[in-house]
Design an enzyme around this catalytic site. Structure first.
Site, PDB file in Angstrom:
ATOM      1  N   GLN A 114       0.820  -1.196   0.000  1.00 51.91           N
ATOM      2  CA  GLN A 114       0.000   0.000   0.000  1.00 51.91           C
ATOM      3  C   GLN A 114       0.864   1.260   0.000  1.00 51.91           C
ATOM      4  O   GLN A 114       0.352   2.365  -0.067  1.00 51.91           O
ATOM      5  CB  GLN A 114      -0.927   0.002   1.232  1.00 51.91           C
ATOM      6  CG  GLN A 114      -1.903  -1.170   1.241  1.00 51.91           C
ATOM      7  CD  GLN A 114      -2.751  -1.269   2.488  1.00 51.91           C
ATOM      8  OE1 GLN A 114      -2.958  -2.347   3.001  1.00 51.91           O
ATOM      9  NE2 GLN A 114      -3.272  -0.154   2.981  1.00 51.91           N
TER      10      GLN A 114
ATOM     11  N   ARG B 187      -8.985  -1.478   7.713  1.00 45.86           N
ATOM     12  CA  ARG B 187      -9.982  -0.553   7.168  1.00 45.86           C
ATOM     13  C   ARG B 187     -10.346   0.548   8.168  1.00 45.86           C
ATOM     14  O   ARG B 187     -11.520   0.851   8.396  1.00 45.86           O
ATOM     15  CB  ARG B 187     -11.236  -1.297   6.716  1.00 45.86           C
ATOM     16  CG  ARG B 187     -11.947  -0.470   5.654  1.00 45.86           C
ATOM     17  CD  ARG B 187     -13.167  -1.105   5.093  1.00 45.86           C
ATOM     18  NE  ARG B 187     -13.694  -0.233   4.054  1.00 45.86           N
ATOM     19  CZ  ARG B 187     -14.013  -0.622   2.827  1.00 45.86           C
ATOM     20  NH1 ARG B 187     -13.886  -1.870   2.481  1.00 45.86           N
ATOM     21  NH2 ARG B 187     -14.496   0.229   1.956  1.00 45.86           N
ATOM     22  N   CYS B 188      -9.314   1.092   8.784  1.00 49.26           N
ATOM     23  CA  CYS B 188      -9.563   2.233   9.668  1.00 49.26           C
ATOM     24  C   CYS B 188      -8.243   2.974   9.794  1.00 49.26           C
ATOM     25  O   CYS B 188      -7.217   2.497   9.351  1.00 49.26           O
ATOM     26  CB  CYS B 188     -10.041   1.787  11.041  1.00 49.26           C
ATOM     27  SG  CYS B 188      -8.887   0.768  11.965  1.00 49.26           S
TER      28      CYS B 188
ATOM     29  N   GLU C 289     -13.264   4.298   5.315  1.00 49.21           N
ATOM     30  CA  GLU C 289     -13.110   3.568   6.565  1.00 49.21           C
ATOM     31  C   GLU C 289     -14.237   3.852   7.550  1.00 49.21           C
ATOM     32  O   GLU C 289     -14.474   3.069   8.471  1.00 49.21           O
ATOM     33  CB  GLU C 289     -11.743   3.901   7.165  1.00 49.21           C
ATOM     34  CG  GLU C 289     -10.643   3.407   6.235  1.00 49.21           C
ATOM     35  CD  GLU C 289      -9.252   3.881   6.599  1.00 49.21           C
ATOM     36  OE1 GLU C 289      -9.163   4.851   7.355  1.00 49.21           O
ATOM     37  OE2 GLU C 289      -8.286   3.277   6.128  1.00 49.21           O
TER      38      GLU C 289
END
Lengths: 288, 799
Positions: free
Chosen positions: B236, B383-384, B753
């Site tokens: 990422q 996902r945060c 998110e």
């Protein structure tokens, strides 16, 4: 997730397949839909030296009616069971239950015979076959023989099938009048095995139960037939209390293993609950 | 000047900000034409496969490679001893610790990397793994972090014995990593001592795994002739990886190229550098051949960055009307065998101190103690943003418990505590400045949409009949967009992001960013921003990321930082170009710049509608006819250092029914209102909300990375680990309000998110609400049928 090397065979006939099994004995495994065997091979839990793929044997596929019996070829896929007009009319239990197996991809490859012969108590067809009093045709080097589903399962991954035999056909009677059947399967998600499941086939005369078959999936070392629960119901006017008693018999007989689906206590109670629901639905259907 | 129909038509053709433009990525994804790392095949490529420890805690007595090396096709087997001469048997982590690349004398978690077999074919490498003989001496394992600091606990990290700290202050025990605090302890304690009402609850954010569909992997290719290292990998943040590789290997950063093509989901799991990458790179350097290493699903679930494992003790102090006066959260954080959690250097517990949420809480104190256990390392932001799910989960659960204790409606108690619109910018008691928000109207809109009063009435009727129905509310505030470089760095590098745009002579453009799409649709949305800013049609803008030789340096995509940071760089780079274009237009039209106004895709002379220069004309002029003293060309670079984080918020309602006899939960309704500020592409936002809610549903209802007492991971395949299919996934209803961020050039805040962060407590709140009349204040996730049934059975509800 990579299997060790193996030799691949794709015989075109049952005789050729049996000959390969006779030749390689314990080193050979039959490949049907592969949804149990291939993951086991990829994890190297199963390491057969010879893989005998029987998908090319056309005579093992199809669903027909013969002498008043339903006959299903062992290599018939779950999808074919679901879409069979004959089964929908004469044995609706099977298409309904097959729809609860795996997911569409699995059902397009997975076969009734593979599911039956693997001997995994988590598979759905063993309990269904026992509830339907099905008869299995097994073909080996010395010809064919017939074994009742209720006599076929000897232990986990251990059946009456010999290493050089192939399950070729499944036979059972069409659903008789005034009979209802149901399969209740509790599972965590699509594609999962049952946390607990129960099949019920019940013939009614008015409010009185004439005949009953009650079987369980994934609640013991093999699929289980709950004769005590059947005995509670047969000959009786069915009440909620009787159904509870039958469910209790299912809880008494089951012997589940703790896993991530639940512990023994939960699975035992779910055996009761699924039995209760299967009986109720079967009776509703029997009464039409 | 009012927009004319003609200019509106030109604007629509651009497909700029606000357009639900179809995703440019989808044609290749739908046709199976994406290029993922396992699609990369290079001439002479060989394959690596890892030998992993079956034990969670053991000493390695010996490793015998002989049989593996004798297998035809096996090229070499690498162990820690082979990496030692290069000093690459250990590597630094993002948590200021070190991690064994290949186990050095002992293993600390099950399936830890012990050796890599390199072979001509993938199948041979797998066979070779089976032939490497490793002799272990098993040691007692710790899997419960509450036991890590017992006086007689086995020491997990003997390499750290005698070291007082691992990057973040004093250690209290050989298995202790750090203590991190925020807020004012004394004044918080004082408020608690005097408060009319206090509540306390043990709340676990259990260990889960992001489980991207594509597992991790790389193809490392070292060119012995020119000394160049090229690494194709699933990351990422390719630029940070390149820097780390330069630091580790000593190869000049200019000779290292990290290439990331398509990524099949990241969700935080693809931020860290994993041992497999390093060994594959070393193997390639040693052999001079490309080396591919791709994880299996089991390897990915068992060994790469997990998330959460935060064991919270949460307390609130309030008055009798439910106004919260103080918050006190203590957390025991299980970081596994190495401190490889992902965070900015100065934030060992991430942004956990956002835990005061959407509420005006005057006094607060939080403390996080991190410990080692014999489990896989990690602590990624699934996902945060960093540790934000953990924070929001605690406050959103606790405010429900407070409502329950005081018998106040769960919507009403939120209204009583909301930070009001006129309080922004709002300084929280834990040190954040919330830039904007408008919480009350968002909640009211949702309650009206779902007929909240009707639902509560229905619930009362159902309860009278013994049925179990739950209504969950979540009114969360996220913190995303890491972040201001004065506050945030990773390995010393600030968390700015970047964009470079070049406009070609014929008016099309190419733009490159330091961020990295993993499926979010950057190629689509970035082009929309440039289209609006420069008047170039989206379809004529090429967006590229993921090649460190081409793109400007950036910190990548995680923590919802793409829109808050990356999109701001895009906007500012585009505006630099527009400023130059204005000068060129003024030159071409022979007027002063001040006489010009921008109209969609052209500059025109104010009051003289036919005196215009289009962006296309200006682009050509930039290469042929520029004002005296101006350089040719039309391009710009922007490195954007945000002045603050952004704070998206939302109001969610979930309605569930529980089958009292099986414990199964059915989500009847889920209504999600999100406020992410300015909206760039509604369709993509909605897709992100759907995905985030689905992952929230997964975490809340089924995901768990669990261990037995020996440290064996239970359920490391998708048979057991819950990834919902379309069949299980509830129907989502989405809605929005728009409260722009005052400091972002577009007013945008980031969105992907929020649904995960806000969704998880909403599901839990619904489940516990269904049981609240039975005296239940909390049950830990995941809310599987078996666990809910157990609770119902204890309560005498289930048979």
């Amino acid at each position: 997730m990579i299997p060790p090397s193996f030799q691949y065979h794709a015989p075109g006939s049952v005789d050729d397949a049996v000959a390969l099994l006779s030749q390689y004995g314990d080193e050979a495994k039959l490949l049907a839909g592969g949804h149990s065997l291939l993951p086991m091979m990829k994890l190297r839990f199963a390491e057969p030296e010879h893989l005998v793929d029987i998908n090319n044997i056309e005579s093992l596929k199809g669903i027909r009616e013969e002498n008043g019996e339903i006959v299903i070829g062992a290599m018939t896929t779950e999808s074919a069971l679901i879409s069979s007009a004959l089964l929908q009319e004469k044995c609706p239990l099977l298409p309904e239950a097959a729809g609860l197996i795996g997911d569409p991809q699995v059902r397009n490859r997975g076969t009734i015979g593979g599911d039956i012969a693997h001997g995994d108590p988590a598979n759905d067809h063993p309990a269904l076959m026992m509830a339907l009093d099905a008869i299995f045709t097994l073909v080996g080097p010395n010809g064919s023989r017939q074994v009742a589903a209720n006599d076929f399962y000897l232990g986990t991954f251990y059946t009456a099938l010999e290493a050089d035999e192939i399950l070729t056909e499944i036979r059972f009677s069409p659903q008789s009048p005034n009979t209802g059947a149901s399969y209740h399967k509790l599972k965590r998600k699509t594609g999962d095995f049952a946390t607990a499941a129960a099949a019920a086939v019940i013939e009614m005369s008015g409010d009185t139960c004439q005949r009953a078959r009650i079987t369980l999936t994934n609640l013991g070392p093999t699929a289980l037939r709950v004769k005590d629960a059947e005995a509670v119901l047969v000959g009786q006017v069915i009440t909620d209390d009787l159904i509870d008693q039958a469910a209790q018999k299912a809880m008494d007989i089951c012997d589940p293993v703790q896993d991530l689906r639940g512990d023994v206590e939960y699975k035992t109670h779910m055996a009761g609950e699924m039995t209760r629901r299967a009986i109720k639905t079967a009776i509703e259907r029997a009464k039409g | 000047m009012a927009a004319t129909a003609e200019s509106l038509e030109r604007k629509e053709k651009l497909q700029g900000i606000g357009c639900s433009r179809k995703r440019k990525e989808d044609p290749r994804f739908i046709q199976g034409k994406g290029i993922y790392v396992d699609d990369v095949k290079l001439p002479g490529m060989v394959y690596g496969a890892l030998v992993r420890s079956p034990h969670a805690h053991a000493r390695i007595k010996s490793i015998n490679k002989e049989k593996a090396l004798a297998l035809p096709g096996v090229i070499t087997v690498l162990t820690a001893d082979d990496l030692k001469p290069l000093n690459l048997h250990w590597m630094p982590t993002l948590g200021s610790d070190v991690q064994a690349v290949l186990a050095d004398e002992k293993v600390g978690f099950q399936l830890q990397e012990v050796a890599m077999v390199i072979a001509e074919e993938r199948y041979i490498a797998a066979d070779g793994v089976d032939l490497v003989e490793v002799e272990y001496e098993e040691l007692p394992a710790i899997t419960d972090p509450h036991k890590s600091m017992d006086p007689d606990a086995p020491i997990i990290r003997e390499d750290l014995v005698g070291k007082d700290e691992v990057g973040h202050g004093k250690r209290l025990h050989d298995n202790h990593i750090f203590t991190w605090e925020a807020g004012d302890k004394d004044s918080t304690d004082a408020v608690f001592d005097k408060a009319e009402v206090t509540i306390k609850e043990e709340i676990l954010n259990p260990r889960v795994h992001p489980c991207p569909i594509e597992t991790c992997g790389c193809v490392a290719s070292f060119d012995k002739i020119n000394g160049h290292l090229t690494v194709h990998m699933t990351t990422q943040n390719s630029h940070l990886v390149r820097t780390v590789l330069a630091m580790l290997s000593g190869i000049p950063e200019s000779k290292i190229r990290v290439i990331t093509n398509d990524i099949g989901g990241g969700f935080g799991n693809k931020v860290p550098i994993y041992p497999g990458y390093v060994v594959a790179i070393v193997a390639s350097i040693v052999l001079g051949r490309p080396v591919k290493w791709i994880e299996s699903r089991i390897e990915n679930l068992s060994t790469t960055g997990f998330a959460r494992d935060y064991h919270g003790t949460a307390e609130l102090a309030a008055d009798k009307e439910g106004h919260i006066q103080a918050l006190r959260f203590n957390v025991l954080a299980d970081h596994g065998a190495f401190n490889a959690h992902v965070s900015a250097t100065k934030w060992p517990a991430g942004l956990f101190s956002i835990c005061t949420g959407s509420y005006d809480i005057p006094t607060a104190y939080v403390k996080v103690d991190a410990v080692f256990t014999n489990k896989a390392p990690g602590g990624v932001a699934y996902r945060c943003s960093l540790r934000v799910t953990e924070a929001v989960y605690l406050i959103e659960r606790m405010i429900d418990i407070l409502a329950q204790k005081l018998n106040i409606d769960k919507a009403e108690i939120r209204r009583r505590n909301f930070i009001q619109a006129d309080q922004f910018p709002y300084n929280t008691s834990l040190g954040w400045t919330l830039d904007s928000g408008n919480y009350g109207p968002a909640l009211d809109k949702v309650l009206k949409a779902v007929d909240y009063e009707g639902l509560r009435k229905e619930q009362a009727e159902k309860r009278a009949k013994g049925e179990l129905m739950g209504i969950g509310i979540s009114t969360f505030t996220e913190i995303v967009g890491a972040g201001p470089t004065k506050a945030c760095d990773i390995l010393g590098i600030g968390l700015f992001d970047s964009c470079e745009i070049r406009v070609n002579p014929t008016g099309s453009a190419i733009a490159r960013m330091g961020t990295q799409s993993q499926g979010q649709g950057h190629e689509t949305t970035y082009a929309q921003i440039i289209a609006t800013e420069l008047g170039i049609p989206s379809d004529e803008i090429q967006v590229e990321e993921g090649d460190t030789d081409k793109a400007p340096y950036g910190a990548g995509t995680w923590g919802s930082r793409t829109t808050p940071v990356g999109a701001a760089a895009v906007t500012k780079a585009a505006r630099k170009i527009r400023d130059k274009a204005r000068k060129i237009a003024a030159h071409l039209l022979e007027v002063s710049e001040d006489d010009l106004e921008w109209d969609v895709d052209q500059f025109r002379v104010k009051g003289v509608p036919d005196q215009v220069k289009t962006m296309k004309e200006i682009a050509m002029a930039a290469y042929s006819n520029v004002p005296e003293g101006m350089e040719n060309g039309l391009e710009a670079v922007d490195y954007y250092d945000p002045p603050n984080f952004t704070f998206p918020f939302g109001a969610y309602v979930c309605v569930i029914d529980i089958d009292p006899q099986t414990g199964e939960i059915k989500v009847r309704r889920f209504y999600a209102l999100d406020d992410c500020g300015t909206r760039i592409n509604d369709m993509i936002i909605e897709g992100q909300i759907h995905g985030g809610l689905t992952e929230a549903f997964a975490v809340s209802m089924g995901q768990l990375i669990d261990f037995d007492e020996e440290g064996n991971l239970l359920g490391n395949s998708l048979m057991d680990y819950f990834v919902p299919t379309a069949v299980e996934t509830p129907h989502w209803e989405t809605d929005y309000t728009v409260t722009p961020s005052p400091h972002h050039p577009l007013g945008a805040k980031g969105v992907a998110e929020s649904p995960h962060v806000g969704g998880i407590p909403c599901f839990s709140n619904a489940v516990i609400d269904a049981l609240s009349h039975l005296g239940v204040t909390h049950v830990d996730m995941p809310h599987t049928a078996a666990r809910i049934w157990k609770k119902l059975h204890e309560l005498g509800v289930a048979k």
